[in-house]
Write an enzyme that holds these catalytic residues in place. Structure first.
Site, PDB file in Angstrom:
ATOM      1  N   ASP A  13       0.816  -1.229   0.000  1.00 32.12           N
ATOM      2  CA  ASP A  13       0.000   0.000   0.000  1.00 32.12           C
ATOM      3  C   ASP A  13       0.844   1.270   0.000  1.00 32.12           C
ATOM      4  OD1 ASP A  13      -2.316  -1.612   0.295  1.00 32.12           O
ATOM      5  OD2 ASP A  13      -1.891  -1.734   2.430  1.00 32.12           O
ATOM      6  N   GLY A  17       0.480   1.578  -7.345  1.00 32.93           N
ATOM      7  CA  GLY A  17      -0.488   1.674  -8.447  1.00 32.93           C
ATOM      8  C   GLY A  17      -0.428   3.028  -9.128  1.00 32.93           C
ATOM      9  N   HIS A  41      -4.510  -1.943  -5.696  1.00 29.94           N
ATOM     10  CA  HIS A  41      -3.895  -0.672  -6.055  1.00 29.94           C
ATOM     11  C   HIS A  41      -5.024   0.311  -6.251  1.00 29.94           C
ATOM     12  CE1 HIS A  41      -0.009  -2.166  -6.902  1.00 29.94           C
ATOM     13  NE2 HIS A  41      -0.329  -2.804  -7.986  1.00 29.94           N
ATOM     14  N   THR A  42      -4.856   1.510  -5.764  1.00 26.38           N
ATOM     15  CA  THR A  42      -5.846   2.527  -6.075  1.00 26.38           C
ATOM     16  C   THR A  42      -5.244   3.471  -7.103  1.00 26.38           C
ATOM     17  OG1 THR A  42      -6.440   2.352  -3.784  1.00 26.38           O
ATOM     18  CG2 THR A  42      -7.507   4.101  -5.035  1.00 26.38           C
ATOM     19  N   THR A 240       3.206 -12.716   2.491  1.00 31.53           N
ATOM     20  CA  THR A 240       2.304 -13.321   1.518  1.00 31.53           C
ATOM     21  C   THR A 240       2.960 -14.628   1.056  1.00 31.53           C
ATOM     22  OG1 THR A 240       0.915 -12.871  -0.392  1.00 31.53           O
ATOM     23  CG2 THR A 240       3.204 -12.106  -0.538  1.00 31.53           C
ATOM     24  N   GLY A 415       0.037  14.226  -3.625  1.00 36.31           N
ATOM     25  CA  GLY A 415      -1.412  14.102  -3.798  1.00 36.31           C
ATOM     26  C   GLY A 415      -1.701  12.899  -4.677  1.00 36.31           C
TER      27      GLY A 415
HETATM   28  P1  GDP Z   1      -0.605   0.427  -3.719  1.00 39.08           P
HETATM   29  O1  GDP Z   1      -1.246  -0.883  -3.496  1.00 39.08           O
HETATM   30  O2  GDP Z   1       0.850   0.392  -3.343  1.00 39.08           O
HETATM   31  O3  GDP Z   1      -0.845   0.975  -5.081  1.00 39.08           O
HETATM   32  O4  GDP Z   1      -1.226   1.480  -2.683  1.00 39.08           O
HETATM   33  P2  GDP Z   1      -2.775   1.826  -2.398  1.00 39.08           P
HETATM   34  O5  GDP Z   1      -3.463   2.020  -3.668  1.00 39.08           O
HETATM   35  O6  GDP Z   1      -3.350   0.943  -1.402  1.00 39.08           O
HETATM   36  O7  GDP Z   1      -2.573   3.200  -1.629  1.00 39.08           O
HETATM   37  C1  GDP Z   1      -2.334   4.341  -2.242  1.00 39.08           C
HETATM   38  C2  GDP Z   1      -3.449   5.296  -1.869  1.00 39.08           C
HETATM   39  O8  GDP Z   1      -2.924   6.553  -1.610  1.00 39.08           O
HETATM   40  C3  GDP Z   1      -4.449   5.538  -2.980  1.00 39.08           C
HETATM   41  O9  GDP Z   1      -5.710   5.857  -2.442  1.00 39.08           O
HETATM   42  C4  GDP Z   1      -3.863   6.723  -3.727  1.00 39.08           C
HETATM   43  O10 GDP Z   1      -4.792   7.449  -4.477  1.00 39.08           O
HETATM   44  C5  GDP Z   1      -3.355   7.505  -2.571  1.00 39.08           C
HETATM   45  N1  GDP Z   1      -2.160   8.264  -2.861  1.00 39.08           N
HETATM   46  C6  GDP Z   1      -1.072   7.864  -3.564  1.00 39.08           C
HETATM   47  N2  GDP Z   1      -0.129   8.802  -3.539  1.00 39.08           N
HETATM   48  C7  GDP Z   1      -0.631   9.819  -2.785  1.00 39.08           C
HETATM   49  C8  GDP Z   1      -0.096  11.063  -2.341  1.00 39.08           C
HETATM   50  O11 GDP Z   1       1.033  11.451  -2.637  1.00 39.08           O
HETATM   51  N3  GDP Z   1      -0.892  11.823  -1.531  1.00 39.08           N
HETATM   52  C9  GDP Z   1      -2.142  11.447  -1.163  1.00 39.08           C
HETATM   53  N4  GDP Z   1      -2.848  12.257  -0.369  1.00 39.08           N
HETATM   54  N5  GDP Z   1      -2.683  10.284  -1.548  1.00 39.08           N
HETATM   55  C10 GDP Z   1      -1.922   9.467  -2.348  1.00 39.08           C
END
Ligand code: GDP
Length: 424
Positions: A13, A17, A41-42, A240, A415
């Site tokens: 997390d 993504g 991934h978001t 995992t 962001g």
């Molecule tokens: P992944 O599995 O490693 O891709 O991570 P996740 O998707 O679980 O977590 C990333 C989350 O943080 C998502 O909701 C993104 O939109 C958000 N995000 C990623 N980079 C940033 C950032 O620099 N700032 C903020 N505020 N949110 C972010």
């Protein structure tokens, strides 16, 4: 960057993504090489906000070829649901932009069930599985008790193979766990409901990748979770069941002779961890609640509140090392803007001794964090797009991490949007 892997440095997390989504512009092919639908991934882009579980993040970029390699846990049911969801939101998914390895093993209907049954049996000793069947899947794969996706093109043989597996698996289900047996009718329905639908996407992706490589195409390898969840190098047994490290990319993607040219390690500006297991720098109470809310730290797959803590320099340095990271993307720096002073975990104390080495798993439960505070910037940085425009305290925070982990931080994210990345 020709053959580049994007990997998590910590517990997952980290924001991989969004980094893949950003970088897919520079790549022709994106490959997922390990793991299954157990993490998410978001990705936020012009099309909306998407939680991807199995599909490679390049699926949003027209012209990018996406590959699910032989190392993934191919769950036809979840994959089909994810494909339908994205298609309904206007994303085009065809056999031209998505190819599935014929050597990927199928996650079978009983894997999810066995995952849940085993967590139930373990009760308060449970591993914190997302119950997506990943652990039973990989154990069966290594026991050679799964089906290769390409077997779908050999229906007679596949049926016989499934019958053998069914007979064997029903012994475990009924005799070990006292659960109901599966039947061939269930399996046939599963095949026609899901497997037949993904069949047009299945091919020899090793050949596709070899051709892409010969044509000088740029290939991005996308991992799930982070270094500390790697089966061999992570916080065993709270890992995992696959290798989340970049070194596995050549094998899990189907090009064993490949040499990676770049490894981008993704690190969050603070720590989060989903599920069970030792998390040395964990914060509790109001301090933790504030950070969790500021970063909206809830699991993409499960919605579970994530455990949170300050950046952990001990774990991060270790993660950089096992990933062989060549550069770092630091994400979510903006989330720390509310703090006047930022806690940093600089060392661990293990058995009374101060250490900067990441401990062997059984020592982790004894480890205590050594916390120092650095000055925060305490203002909104989410609109900053250039390094020079970041407040001095924010620059110092980034440089402090860089010095501690010994790897250049080339991207700083402030962001979730595509443009909220500062290049250094
Ligand atoms: P992944 O599995 O490693 O891709 O991570 P996740 O998707 O679980 O977590 C990333 C989350 O943080 C998502 O909701 C993104 O939109 C958000 N995000 C990623 N980079 C940033 C950032 O620099 N700032 C903020 N505020 N949110 C972010």
């Amino acid at each position: 960057m020709k053959n580049c892997a994007i990997v998590g440095i910590n517990w997952g997390d980290e924001g991989k993504g969004r980094m893949v989504d950003l970088l897919t512009e520079e790549f022709d092919v994106v490959v997922r090489y390990q793991g299954g639908g157990n993490a998410g991934h978001t990705v936020v882009n012009e099309e909306g906000k998407f939680a991807l579980h199995l599909l490679p993040s390049g699926i949003f970029r027209p012209g990018v070829l996406n590959i699910l390699g032989n190392g993934v846990a191919l769950d036809p049911e979840n994959l089909w649901a994810e494909m339908e969801d994205l298609t309904s939101k206007g994303i085009s998914i065809t056999p031209d932009n998505l190819k599935i390895s014929n050597r990927a093993s199928l996650l079978l209907p009983w894997h999810r069930e066995l995952d849940a049954l085993e967590e139930l049996r373990l009760a308060d000793k449970k591993y914190g599985s997302t119950k997506q069947g990943i652990a039973p899947f990989y154990s069966d794969k290594y026991q050679k008790k799964t089906i290769l996706a390409g077997e779908l093109f050999y229906p007679e043989e596949m049926r016989a193979h499934l019958e053998d597996l069914l007979e064997w698996k029903n012994l475990t289900l009924t005799k070990v766990y006292g659960a109901d047996p599966h039947s061939m009718e269930d399996l046939e329905k599963w095949m026609s409901d899901f497997c037949d639908r993904i069949k047009p996407f299945i091919c020899d992706t090793g050949e596709v990748l070899k051709k892409a490589q010969n044509e000088g195409k740029r290939i991005l390898f996308e991992a799930q979770l982070g270094a500390l969840r790697d089966l061999d190098f992570g916080i065993f047994p709270y890992t995992t069941s696959s290798n989340t490290t970049a070194a596995y990319a050549p094998i899990g993607s189907g090009l064993p002779s490949l040499k990676l040219t770049d490894v981008i390690g993704v690190v969050k500006a603070y720590s989060t961890c989903v599920g069970e297991g030792p998390f040395v720098c964990e914060m509790f109470g109001e301090e933790a609640d504030k950070l969790r809310e500021a970063g909206f730290e809830y699991g993409a797959k499960t919605g579970r509140p994530r455990r949170v803590g300050p950046i952990d320099l001990v774990a991060t340095r270790y993660g950089v090392e096992v990933q062989g990271a060549t550069k770092i993307a630091l994400t979510k720096l903006d989330v720390l803007s509310y703090l006047e002073e930022i806690p940093v975990c600089t060392h661990y104390i293990v058995n009374g001794k101060l250490t900067d080495k990441f401990p062997f798993p059984p020592d982790l439960s004894e480890a205590k964090p050594m916390i120092e505070y650095v000055k925060g910037w305490n203002c909104d940085i989410s609109k900053v797009r250039r390094w020079a425009e970041l407040p001095e305290e924010a620059q110092s925070y980034v440089i402090m991490i860089e010095d501690a982990i010994g790897c250049p931080i080339s991207y700083v994210s402030v962001g979730p949007e595509r443009e909220s990345i500062i290049l250094r």
